[in-house]
Design a protein around this motif. Structure first.
Motif, mmCIF file in Angstrom:
data_model
loop_
_atom_site.group_PDB
_atom_site.id
_atom_site.type_symbol
_atom_site.label_atom_id
_atom_site.label_comp_id
_atom_site.label_asym_id
_atom_site.label_seq_id
_atom_site.Cartn_x
_atom_site.Cartn_y
_atom_site.Cartn_z
ATOM 1 N N PHE A 1 0.846 -1.261 0.026
ATOM 2 C CA PHE A 1 -0.019 -0.180 0.031
ATOM 3 C C PHE A 1 0.746 1.337 -0.032
ATOM 4 C CE2 PHE A 1 -2.313 3.434 2.477
ATOM 5 C CZ PHE A 1 -3.293 3.437 1.569
ATOM 6 N N LEU A 2 1.782 1.315 0.841
ATOM 7 C CA LEU A 2 2.821 2.521 0.946
ATOM 8 C C LEU A 2 3.640 2.829 -0.330
ATOM 9 C CD1 LEU A 2 4.092 2.183 4.377
ATOM 10 C CD2 LEU A 2 2.326 3.658 3.826
ATOM 11 N N LEU A 3 3.943 1.608 -1.058
ATOM 12 C CA LEU A 3 4.693 1.490 -2.330
ATOM 13 C C LEU A 3 3.613 2.291 -3.474
ATOM 14 C CD1 LEU A 3 7.588 1.046 -3.738
ATOM 15 C CD2 LEU A 3 6.806 -1.270 -4.438
ATOM 16 N N ALA A 4 2.657 1.516 -3.202
ATOM 17 C CA ALA A 4 1.540 2.294 -4.397
ATOM 18 C C ALA A 4 1.355 3.825 -4.008
ATOM 19 C CB ALA A 4 0.250 1.759 -3.953
ATOM 20 N N ALA A 5 1.644 4.305 -2.889
ATOM 21 C CA ALA A 5 1.204 5.464 -2.635
ATOM 22 C C ALA A 5 2.505 6.324 -2.993
ATOM 23 C CB ALA A 5 1.029 5.936 -1.050
ATOM 24 N N LEU A 6 3.714 5.843 -2.925
ATOM 25 C CA LEU A 6 4.790 6.419 -3.310
ATOM 26 C C LEU A 6 5.001 6.380 -4.829
ATOM 27 C CD1 LEU A 6 7.778 7.243 -2.662
ATOM 28 C CD2 LEU A 6 8.614 4.891 -2.848
ATOM 29 N N ALA A 7 4.484 5.200 -5.367
ATOM 30 C CA ALA A 7 4.440 5.376 -7.018
ATOM 31 C C ALA A 7 3.599 6.396 -7.525
ATOM 32 C CB ALA A 7 4.015 3.939 -7.589
ATOM 33 N N VAL A 8 2.478 6.654 -6.968
ATOM 34 C CA VAL A 8 1.457 7.511 -7.248
ATOM 35 C C VAL A 8 2.186 9.109 -7.174
ATOM 36 C CG1 VAL A 8 -0.522 8.887 -6.953
ATOM 37 C CG2 VAL A 8 -0.468 6.503 -6.989
ATOM 38 N N GLU A 9 2.931 9.284 -6.184
ATOM 39 C CA GLU A 9 3.635 10.488 -5.580
ATOM 40 C C GLU A 9 4.724 10.915 -6.817
ATOM 41 O OE1 GLU A 9 4.225 14.106 -4.328
ATOM 42 O OE2 GLU A 9 2.659 12.763 -3.581
ATOM 43 N N VAL A 10 5.497 9.722 -7.083
ATOM 44 C CA VAL A 10 6.503 9.848 -8.087
ATOM 45 C C VAL A 10 5.848 10.268 -9.406
ATOM 46 C CG1 VAL A 10 8.475 8.853 -9.439
ATOM 47 C CG2 VAL A 10 8.220 8.623 -6.986
ATOM 48 N N GLY A 11 5.083 9.578 -9.961
ATOM 49 C CA GLY A 11 4.391 9.551 -11.038
ATOM 50 C C GLY A 11 3.460 10.983 -11.332
ATOM 51 N N SER A 12 2.903 11.303 -10.464
ATOM 52 C CA SER A 12 2.299 12.467 -10.363
ATOM 53 C C SER A 12 3.105 13.440 -10.375
ATOM 54 C CB SER A 12 1.252 12.682 -9.203
ATOM 55 O OG SER A 12 1.841 12.904 -7.937
ATOM 56 N N ALA A 13 4.219 13.690 -9.659
ATOM 57 C CA ALA A 13 5.096 14.835 -9.962
ATOM 58 C C ALA A 13 5.702 15.008 -11.339
ATOM 59 C CB ALA A 13 6.442 14.725 -8.962
ATOM 60 N N GLY A 14 5.843 13.825 -11.824
ATOM 61 C CA GLY A 14 6.325 14.077 -13.466
ATOM 62 C C GLY A 14 5.166 14.350 -14.230
ATOM 63 N N ILE A 15 3.896 14.013 -13.973
ATOM 64 C CA ILE A 15 2.638 14.348 -14.752
ATOM 65 C C ILE A 15 2.471 16.033 -14.650
ATOM 66 C CG2 ILE A 15 0.075 14.272 -14.762
ATOM 67 C CD1 ILE A 15 0.323 11.365 -14.359
#
Length: 197
Positions: free
Chosen positions: A177-191
């Motif tokens: 769950f935490l890794l999913a949240a980190l993934a969204v954070e990293v991806g959304s920063a790029g978006i």
């Protein structure tokens, strides 16, 4: 040698590599492996991460410019990669060593993007270009930070003996769950960088 570049590189790479935070992920991705095999995975991941960081420190901007890839796109790709791994963790698909399925977790996702992620790659590129002669300092900073990270990850193998099977399931779900949240954070920063500059 530029001591300032060495210290800045060491701190930045060590913090961004987040070896302590990555211990549970390493344990989950290498579940079912013997301690010796897990240590081999850690060794390979750190060596690959050092090689990639050194490559990007000195040629990263040229490579990205040649391929017309922005750092924002790199962040989105890294986020998607982490999201795929986190979904496997949440669905309980990481119960057997991934190497048996023909994957090499040492390279992806441990070396890239966990130890040498978009943030770390960007940082070493910036530190290299900031001063006229930071090269030795940057190289030593990268190697020193990765050596400490390697030691921490190696010590993490002892945790596996303490948590047991049931603890492993709980940790897998929680960190998935935490890794999913980190993934969204990293991806959304790029978006945000790509579309909302």
């Amino acid at each position: 040698m530029d001591t300032s570049a060495l210290v800045q590189t060491f701190i930045a790479v060590f913090v961004l590599a987040d070896a302590i935070g990555n211990i549970p992920i390493v344990l989950i991705l290498t579940k079912g492996m013997t301690p010796e095999d897990r240590n081999k995975v850690i060794d390979k991941a750190v060596i690959v991460a050092i090689a990639v960081l050194l490559l990007f420190a000195f040629t990263g901007q040229l490579i990205l410019t040649y391929l017309e890839i922005s750092m924002a796109s790199l962040r989105v790709a890294g986020g998607l990669l982490l999201l795929l791994i986190s979904l496997q963790m949440l669905r309980g698909e990481l119960n057997t060593p991934i190497t048996e399925e023909g994957h090499d977790v040492a390279i992806t996702p441990l070396a890239l993007p966990l130890l040498a992620g978009p943030g770390t790659l960007t940082t070493v590129m910036l530190l290299t270009s900031r001063s006229p002669s930071p090269h030795i300092g940057v190289v030593l900073g990268i190697v020193a930070a990765m050596f400490i990270s390697w030691l921490i990850l190696r010590l993490g193998t002892y945790i596996d003996k303490w948590i047991g099977a049931e603890g492993g399931v709980i940790v897998t779900q929680l960190f998935g769950f935490l890794l999913a949240a980190l993934a969204v954070e990293v991806g959304s920063a790029g978006i945000r960088e790509l579309f909302f500059k």
